[in-house]
Structure formats: structure tokens, C-alpha cells
Design an enzyme around this catalytic site. Structure first.
Site, PDB file in Angstrom:
ATOM      1  N   ASP A  33      29.233  26.157  55.040  1.00  0.00           N
ATOM      2  CA  ASP A  33      29.880  27.899  54.694  1.00  0.00           C
ATOM      3  C   ASP A  33      30.366  28.718  56.123  1.00  0.00           C
ATOM      4  O   ASP A  33      29.516  28.330  57.089  1.00  0.00           O
ATOM      5  CB  ASP A  33      28.869  28.903  54.265  1.00  0.00           C
ATOM      6  N   GLU A 154      35.806  23.254  38.062  1.00  0.00           N
ATOM      7  CA  GLU A 154      34.994  22.998  37.200  1.00  0.00           C
ATOM      8  C   GLU A 154      34.669  24.675  36.355  1.00  0.00           C
ATOM      9  O   GLU A 154      35.758  24.998  36.394  1.00  0.00           O
ATOM     10  CB  GLU A 154      34.118  24.311  38.793  1.00  0.00           C
ATOM     11  N   ARG A 157      29.669  28.391  34.177  1.00  0.00           N
ATOM     12  CA  ARG A 157      29.602  29.860  33.742  1.00  0.00           C
ATOM     13  C   ARG A 157      28.586  30.070  34.712  1.00  0.00           C
ATOM     14  O   ARG A 157      27.740  30.269  34.504  1.00  0.00           O
ATOM     15  CB  ARG A 157      29.530  30.079  32.608  1.00  0.00           C
ATOM     16  N   ASN A 211      41.364  28.025  30.503  1.00  0.00           N
ATOM     17  CA  ASN A 211      40.834  29.938  30.921  1.00  0.00           C
ATOM     18  C   ASN A 211      41.786  30.649  30.021  1.00  0.00           C
ATOM     19  O   ASN A 211      41.314  31.582  29.597  1.00  0.00           O
ATOM     20  CB  ASN A 211      40.540  30.314  32.409  1.00  0.00           C
ATOM     21  N   ALA A 255      34.044  40.879  20.356  1.00  0.00           N
ATOM     22  CA  ALA A 255      34.763  41.903  20.598  1.00  0.00           C
ATOM     23  C   ALA A 255      34.250  42.543  21.601  1.00  0.00           C
ATOM     24  O   ALA A 255      32.489  43.148  22.012  1.00  0.00           O
ATOM     25  CB  ALA A 255      34.958  43.109  19.459  1.00  0.00           C
ATOM     26  N   GLY A 256      34.845  43.740  22.491  1.00  0.00           N
ATOM     27  CA  GLY A 256      34.250  44.531  23.454  1.00  0.00           C
ATOM     28  C   GLY A 256      34.975  45.616  24.809  1.00  0.00           C
ATOM     29  O   GLY A 256      36.179  45.891  23.691  1.00  0.00           O
ATOM     30  N   GLY A 260      35.996  40.374  32.552  1.00  0.00           N
ATOM     31  CA  GLY A 260      36.449  40.608  33.626  1.00  0.00           C
ATOM     32  C   GLY A 260      35.532  39.420  33.982  1.00  0.00           C
ATOM     33  O   GLY A 260      35.781  38.183  33.742  1.00  0.00           O
ATOM     34  N   CYS A 263      36.196  34.675  37.820  1.00  0.00           N
ATOM     35  CA  CYS A 263      37.558  34.147  37.243  1.00  0.00           C
ATOM     36  C   CYS A 263      39.167  34.137  36.125  1.00  0.00           C
ATOM     37  O   CYS A 263      39.993  34.050  36.884  1.00  0.00           O
ATOM     38  CB  CYS A 263      37.102  32.810  36.431  1.00  0.00           C
TER      39      CYS A 263
END
Ligand code: NAD
Length: 440
Positions: A33, A154, A157, A211, A255-256, A260, A263
Site C-alpha cells: 500500500d 471480486e 461482501r 452489482n 425493503a428499507g 449504500g 460499491c
């Protein structure tokens, strides 16, 4: 099978899980990194993120010598046989993916290709990115050198990333040579998942398409929730009834207040842009995005319609991360809801099991923004409880205690955590999403 010397570039959620995972599969791994502070903490076994089980694995792999950390991309690339690019691909202002981190890595690798290297994009990237990586390598010193570029998107989750690494539904490999295919098959040979081998463009599209499809399922069920709320039906049962159909499946029908995370919002935007750039009218995805963006406003309208005046009220908020089992707050609904409530004059009493440090950086503590170490303390004297993330901890609370601690017994549940009858039985007014009309 063969064991490989693997460099993983980028020590974020994907890079760290992959680096530890490859080491556990028997490979020799260096994780690189450019953030020196991050690297020095990782060398001491300190994780910069929260991911269940990862710290244990990290420490085990550091101590058995199969994993090391470095901030020297060139040294790592010279040493490695396979290089996985796992850096960020954040959205630019127009929604397209910012590929500057990927380009920087490709440039770094180009100048040090000595013998054959397999360079694998694992970051989520737009279709044709591998072609750009190859061009960059050619331009910056790699011309005539022996290498392949491959795509290996990838699908892990956050929150169950390690499980997902070792138990993927499928491994997608986009390659242009048999050599690249055989190395990647070897790298993953200890996993029992089906391997789908495609050309590179196809592999790149599989990730964005997956996605986008999942985001579409969420927006779809959220619209069903709105309808349920109006007609007095229960979206949880509708989702169950739909999901039992094998052609539909139960996953991603919760549902909600919308999706967010780092990704879905960004990948959807990027995919919309890719379609536009190639003159394909994918307006379906724009609608998916519009629906998602409207969720928070709708939730706030519901809160106002119940609370009447918001000014000078105190709200307890449970859940700040974009989903349970992670400290990640990127694109979390909490980041939108907190400022809207503050602007209305509400004071916030916040609790999250893992994400409070990250949230504090955006909303420092003040008279009107207070953080609590346990969910019950956050409730004391509040006019309402607002649930934004479905952590298991919230499912286990004593509802009678919730009622006792709140000044006025009102619960807005943006994630449908409870059985409405149980909550109402203790005397709480309960407002879930899409579960009957607004009756109390
Ligand atoms: P992240 O932001 O957590 O980590 C990226 C890391 O890359 C950072 O630590 C950064 O310092 C480092 N980096 C940037 N430029 C570098 C360079 N030139 N050299 C070395 N290191 C560099 O990102 P993430 O969440 O791990 O995501 C990485 C990629 O994987 C993204 O494309 C994302 O869309 C994709 N992805 C993420 C998830 C997820 O759940 N987070 C799942 C699947 C795919």
C-alpha cells in the site's frame, strides 16, 4: 497445484482479505500500500478496518511468514509472479470510475517487469480497462516484456468477506492466454467454487452487471414497500412469497432506506456512464438509482409526519455503518440522514457497534451530536429511536427497556428489524418500512 509468489496491491477491504486469503491458501504473499502509516500498523498486526475474523488470520499469516507488508510497489512487483491490483476506483464527478490509482500501479509495475508476470485486475473497473492497463505497461517500459493482463473481479461482501473469499459462488477469470488461465486456476485450486473462464471484456462486464442487478432488486422491493404501506400490506411477506420462487430468490429483497456502501452506488453510476459512452440506452439503471436516492427523503417525510415539530427534539440513532458487521460508512444512509435531521434542529444521540470512530471523523461530537457506548444509553430521554442498520445486537434488545428509556415511545425502523406485533405489544409506536399503513 503450484504455489505462487503473489503481490496484492492496495491494502483496503479487498486487498487485505485477498492477501490474507491467498496466504492461507498456501501462497507466499506481499501486500503493498502506498499509505506508509497503514503499512507500518499492518506489519504489527493492526488492522485499519473492521472485518470479522480478519485480524486473527492476519496475525497468523504474519507469524508463519507467508504474508508481509510493504510500501515498495517496485520491489514487490519484481519479486512476485502474480500481481493482483486491488486499489480504489472511486467515482468521478460525472459518475465514471476514476482509474488514476489503477494507472499509477500499472506504471509502477511496467518499469520492473523482469521475467513473466501475470497482472490481474481485481478492482472493479469499466469494461476495456485491461486494454488500458496493457497500453500503459507498453508506454512505461514494458514493451516487449513477457507478461499477461487478466481480469478476476471480486464479489466479496464486507461483513462476511473472509467467508466469501473461501466460499465464493463462482470465480470469474477473464484471460487472453492459456498460461494466464492455468496460473489463475492454480492460484484458486484449493477452493471448490465453479470457475468461469471468459475473455477479459466479458469478465469486466460480469462484475458491473452483477452489482447493478442486485441494486435493481433492492430498488424494486423498495417500490413494492411503498405500495404496501399505502394499501396496508406487508412487504416482508411479499418478499418471502416472491423469493420462494427459485427464478427470483430471496436475497436482496429486504425493503428499507436503500442501498449504500462503497460499491453499489459507485458501480451503478459507472455502469450507467459506460452504457452512455457506448450509446446504449440503459435508462432502467437510472431509475434504479433515482428510486434509491428518494428513500432517505421518504423516510424523513415519514418521521416528520409522526413527530410534527422536529426542532429541539432529541433522536437516538442506532446503526451508522452502511450494513451490519462492518465499520464502513461510505455512502451509508446515516451520512445523509444525520445532516438532514441536524438541519431541522434535532439533536442526535448516536450508537453503532463498530462504525462510531469513522462517523466521528465526519460528525465530531458537539452539544447536538453525542456518541454512546451502548444502545440503551443512547435512548435515555430521546423523543424517538431511529434504526438505520440491522445489526444483530439490535434484534436482541429488550423492547420493554427501549420503551422505558425513551421520553416518547416512538421507533422508526429503516431496516425492518422487528416483528411489528411484538414491538407494539410493549407499547411502542412502531414505523417500519412497507409493513401496513402508518397506523400505530
Ligand atoms: P479501499 O479504498 O478500502 O482500499 C484501496 C487501497 O488502495 C487503499 O488502502 C489505498 O491506500 C491503496 N492504494 C491506492 N493507490 C495505491 C497505489 N498506487 N499503490 C498502492 N496502494 C494504493 O478500497 P476497497 O474497498 O478495498 O476496494 C478496492 C476495489 O475493489 C474497488 O475497485 C472496489 O470497487 C472493489 N471492490 C470492493 C468491494 C468491497 O466490498 N469493498 C467488493 C468487491 C470489489
Amino acid at each position: 497445484m503450484g504455489y505462487y509468489k503473489i503481490a496484492v496491491v492496495g491494502a483496503g477491504y479487498v486487498g487485505l482479505v485477498s492477501a490474507c486469503g491467498f496466504a492461507e491458501l498456501g501462497h507466499s504473499v506481499v501486500c503493498v500500500d502506498k499509505d506508509g502509516e497503514r503499512v507500518s500498523k499492518l506489519k504489527d498486526g493492526i488492522l485499519p478496518i473492521y472485518e470479522p475474523g480478519l485480524e486473527d488470520l492476519l496475525r497468523r499469516k504474519l507469524s508463519d511468514g507467508s504474508l508481509r507488508f510493504s510500501d515498495d510497489l517496485k520491489e514487490a512487483s519484481e519479486w512476485a509472479q502474480v500481481i493482483f491490483i486491488c486499489v480504489g476506483t472511486p467515482p468521478r464527478e460525472d459518475g465514471s470510475a476514476d482509474l488514476s490509482q489503477v494507472e499509477e500501479v500499472a506504471r509502477g509495475i511496467a518499469s520492473v517487469i523482469n521475467d513473466y508476470k501475470l497482472i490481474v485486475e481485481k478492482s472493479t473497473v469499466p469494461v476495456k480497462t485491461a486494454q488500458w492497463i496493457k497500453r500503459t505497461i507498453e508506454l512505461y517500459g514494458g514493451k516487449g516484456k513477457d507478461y499477461d493482463v487478466a481480469s478476476n473481479p471480486e464479489f466479496l461482501r464486507e461483513g462476511s468477506a473472509l467467508y466469501d473469499f473461501f466460499n465464493p459462488d463462482r470465480i470469474v477469470i477473464g484471460v487472453e492466454s492459456e498460461r494466464a488461465e492455468s496460473i489463475l486456476r492454480d492460484v484458486y485450486s484449493k477452493l471448490s467454487a465453479p470457475i468461469l473462464v471468459t475473455d477479459i471484456n466479458t469478465a469486466e462486464i460480469i462484475k458491473h452487471a452483477s452489482n447493478s442487478f442486485l441494486a435493481m432488486k433492492i430498488s424494486f422491493i423498495n417500490m413494492i414497500a411503498d405500495l404496501c404501506e399505502v394499501v396496508g400490506a406487508d412487504v416482508k411477506k411479499v418478499a418471502k412469497g416472491m423469493g420462494l420462487d427459485k427464478r427470483i430468490g430471496e436475497a436482496f429483497l429486504n425493503a428499507g432506506i436503500g442501498y449504500g456502501g462503497s460499491c453499489f452506488p459507485k458501480d451503478l453510476k459507472a455502469f450507467i456512464r459506460i452504457a452512455e459512452e457506448h450509446n446504449v440506452d440503459f435508462s432502467l439503471l437510472k431509475e434504479v438509482e433515482r428510486i434509491n436516492e428518494s428513500r432517505v427523503k421518504r423516510f424523513l417525510r415519514k418521521i416528520k409526519s409522526v413527530m410534527w415539530v422536529l426542532k429541539d427534539k432529541e433522536f437516538a440513532i442506532w446503526g451508522l455503518s452502511f450494513k451490519p458487521n462492518t465499520d464502513d460508512i461510505r455512502e451509508a444512509p446515516s451520512l445523509k440522514i444525520a445532516p438532514l435531521l441536524l438541519a431541522e434542529g434535532v439533536s442526535l444521540r448516536l450508537y453503532d457497534p463498530k462504525a462510531m470512530d469513522n462517523f466521528r471523523r465526519v460528525f465530531p461530537p458537539s452539544d447536538r451530536v453525542r456518541y454512546f457506548d451502548d444502545p440503551y444509553s443512547a435512548l435515555r430521554g430521546a423523543h424517538a429511536l431511529v434504526i438505520l442498520t440491522e445489526w444483530d445486537e439490535f434484534k436482541r434488545v429488550e423492547l420493554s427497556k427501549v420503551k422505558e428509556l425513551l421520553l416518547t415511545p416512538i421507533v422508526f425502523d429503516g431496516r425492518n428489524v422487528y416483528d411489528p406485533e411484538e414491538v407494539r405489544a410493549v407499547g411502542l409506536e412502531y414505523y417500519p418500512v412497507g409493513r401496513g399503513s402508518l397506523s400505530r
